[in-house]
Design an enzyme around this catalytic site. Structure first.
Site, mmCIF file in Angstrom:
data_model
loop_
_atom_site.group_PDB
_atom_site.id
_atom_site.type_symbol
_atom_site.label_atom_id
_atom_site.label_comp_id
_atom_site.label_asym_id
_atom_site.label_seq_id
_atom_site.Cartn_x
_atom_site.Cartn_y
_atom_site.Cartn_z
ATOM 1 N N LYS A 186 0.933 -1.346 0.001
ATOM 2 C CA LYS A 186 -0.132 0.219 0.059
ATOM 3 C C LYS A 186 0.798 1.096 0.037
ATOM 4 C CE LYS A 186 -3.145 -1.626 0.334
ATOM 5 N NZ LYS A 186 -4.185 -2.308 -0.650
ATOM 6 N N ARG B 24 -7.903 -2.580 -1.366
ATOM 7 C CA ARG B 24 -8.111 -1.828 0.062
ATOM 8 C C ARG B 24 -7.235 -0.845 0.382
ATOM 9 N NH1 ARG B 24 -8.694 -8.042 2.940
ATOM 10 N NH2 ARG B 24 -6.755 -8.586 1.209
ATOM 11 N N ASP C 281 -14.429 -15.253 -1.952
ATOM 12 C CA ASP C 281 -15.820 -14.714 -1.789
ATOM 13 C C ASP C 281 -16.750 -15.148 -2.812
ATOM 14 O OD1 ASP C 281 -17.324 -13.551 0.113
ATOM 15 O OD2 ASP C 281 -16.630 -11.459 -0.133
#
Length: 523
Positions: A118, A478, A284
């Site tokens: 990130k 994210r 998911d």
């Protein structure tokens, strides 16, 4: 995500507004109208400043008009996310700095194991927006190692390596060029596509490749001049709509059409991806597809179900947790909850997977009852799914499941706002998606009053066409939020379907048997 499994005495329907059945019918019709003739639920992703800023800079470098993108960035609505505002400012004014406070906020909202990547993404982004072609001395090659990463992350870190260091070896260049050989956006991911073009632009002899890549991106410009994160999340919309429509008693023909669609778009390895134009599967989408298919009377032994369960088992960690994409990456609470719910249809067969997974979740649950950051900006996302999954564990074996559910429910009960809704975090205004999550969780406890208040909150936000708009909670990568408005309608319908079943008078219960219910499993 399917309704609470245990058979409890119905709550009195007098606590609910008399209009709730009409409201559910209107919302159900609204969602059904988005199911196409093939059974897919298709809706494009909306624009986002992050990708729009990256495209704007490419258009400037290739001498093409960028007025629409600049206008989009200059006119972000009041109250926009601070990160979006920072990006817009950097893109339009070339003021390419990010405050330490905002950087810390981004890292804090991301899973700990993604922190270094990130940091690189933020530095790469603001280097591009600041037109900085110099190498960043803070970055060596070790942070850009591709081992253990899924395909999207492999390309992303390689593109960032090119942007931040200017040093790509032959394998790096081959990987980036391979994503440009398709007629459209690789894996439907505009963010990775644009980062890749910025990395290739720094190399000699890539002018044609970059120009063609920009032309591909321009095909996905939205009406407001912006660019989305991904082209769509059609598979995710389809699997969640299937669960919601089933909970809300949609016609069997619609549910069968969705089920047939999911079987057709199952990938060779047995999993599902977020969109049917991508090949990277994830836990998911696979888990929710399996929940829906098994609830449609496709039990263990069905070929599609068996392949899907095998795909999940293949990425399971030894300690019981599940990652999002590949086995070599960190296990996560949210993905473990999702996967376990797909295995609850046959407890006897999958007992070890379920027990190990519950132990992992008990260790991951935070002291306030929530879980570490997941793929939603709402803290209630993993919470509601954990409660529903735990409700399917037989009573005699539900020790850790019961503890997980009790702690999660306590958090939900304590975080309801005065307006009857819930917000994404403490002190944040209520929104329909977070409220939908909370309402579904609370259908698993004894007090009907907070659920009734949550249902009234949802109905107050319903429009004439049946839709229930909300701020988005979808994030990727994210913690960056993207928007597909129909997801708010899907989860609101799912929640109201749960409510209708929990409040139903005994004489009007649907009579459907959930093969994943605790009674079935323990019998």
């Amino acid at each position: 995500m399917r309704p609470f499994a245990r058979h409890c005495s119905p709550w009195p329907s007098s606590l609910l507004p008399g209009s709730i059945e009409d409201a559910i019918g209107l919302l159900r019709r609204h969602v059904i109208n988005h199911v196409d003739s093939t059974g897919a639920v298709r809706l494009p992703c909306r624009s986002r400043p992050l990708e729009t800023a990256l495209l704007l800079r490419l258009l400037q470098h290739t001498g093409q008009p960028f007025d629409r993108q600049a206008r989009y960035l200059r006119t972000l609505p009041p109250g926009s996310d601070p990160f979006d505002l920072e990006i817009a400012e950097a893109a339009v004014r070339r003021n390419a700095t990010i405050t330490d406070e905002l950087r810390r906020d981004v890292i804090a909202k991301s899973p700990h194991f993604t922190g270094a990547r990130k940091q690189a993404l933020l530095d790469g982004l603001f280097a591009i927006l600041g037109d900085t072609d110099d190498s960043d001395p803070r970055y060596g090659h070790d942070i850009f190692h591709r081992g253990g990463l899924h395909s999207w992350a492999q390309v992303q870190v390689t593109a960032l390596k090119g942007v931040l260091t200017g040093r790509l070896d032959d394998q790096d260049v081959h990987l980036l060029l391979a994503t440009q050989r398709l007629p459209d956006i690789w894996e439907g991911n505009l963010l990775i596509h644009l980062f890749t073009l910025h990395a290739l632009r720094r190399l000699p002899g890539t002018e044609q490749v970059v120009e063609e890549g920009v032309r591909k991106a321009l095909r996905h410009i939205r009406a407001d001049g912006g660019v989305p994160f991904v082209t769509d999340t059609d598979t995710w919309c389809t699997v969640t709509a299937g669960i919601a429509l089933s909970a809300a008693d949609a016609p069997e023909a619609i549910l069968d059409r969705i089920a047939d669609r999911l079987v057709r778009c199952q990938l060779p390895g047995g999993g599902w991806s977020v969109t049917d134009i991508a090949l990277q599967t994830d836990v998911d989408d696979t888990s929710v597809a399996l929940q829906f298919l098994q609830s449609r009377h496709r039990p263990s032994g069905d070929p599609a179900v068996e392949r899907g369960l095998s795909a999940l088992t293949a990425v399971r960690h030894a300690q019981g947790g599940f990652p999002t994409y590949v086995r070599d990456s960190a296990a996560e609470a949210s993905m473990t909850v999702a996967a376990l719910d797909a295995f609850t249809f046959d407890f006897t067969r999958h007992r070890r997977i379920l027990m190990d997974g519950l132990s992992f979740l008990a260790d991951e649950q935070l002291t306030d009852g929530t879980f570490p950051p997941d793929w939603s900006s709402s803290r209630l996302h993993t919470v509601f799914r954990a409660v529903l999954m735990a409700s399917r564990i037989p009573d005699g074996l539900s020790g850790s499941a019961g503890q997980i559910a009790r702690r999660a429910l306590n958090f939900v009960l304590q975080s309801q706002n005065d307006d009857g809704g819930w917000g994404q975090r403490d002190g944040v205004t209520s929104d329909p998606i977070s409220t939908s999550y909370a309402v579904m969780a609370l259908c698993a406890q004894d007090d009907p009053r907070p659920v009734a208040a949550g249902a009234r909150y949802l109905l107050r936000h319903q429009r004439e066409d049946g839709s229930i708009p909300s701020v988005s909670d979808s994030i990727g990568p994210r913690p960056f939020v993207f928007r597909i408005p129909l997801l708010a309608d899907i989860f609101a319908l799912m929640a109201l379907g749960h409510v209708s079943r929990r409040f139903a008078d005994a004489g009007r219960q649907t009579g459907r048997t959930d093969p994943g219910s605790a009674e079935t499993l323990s019998g």
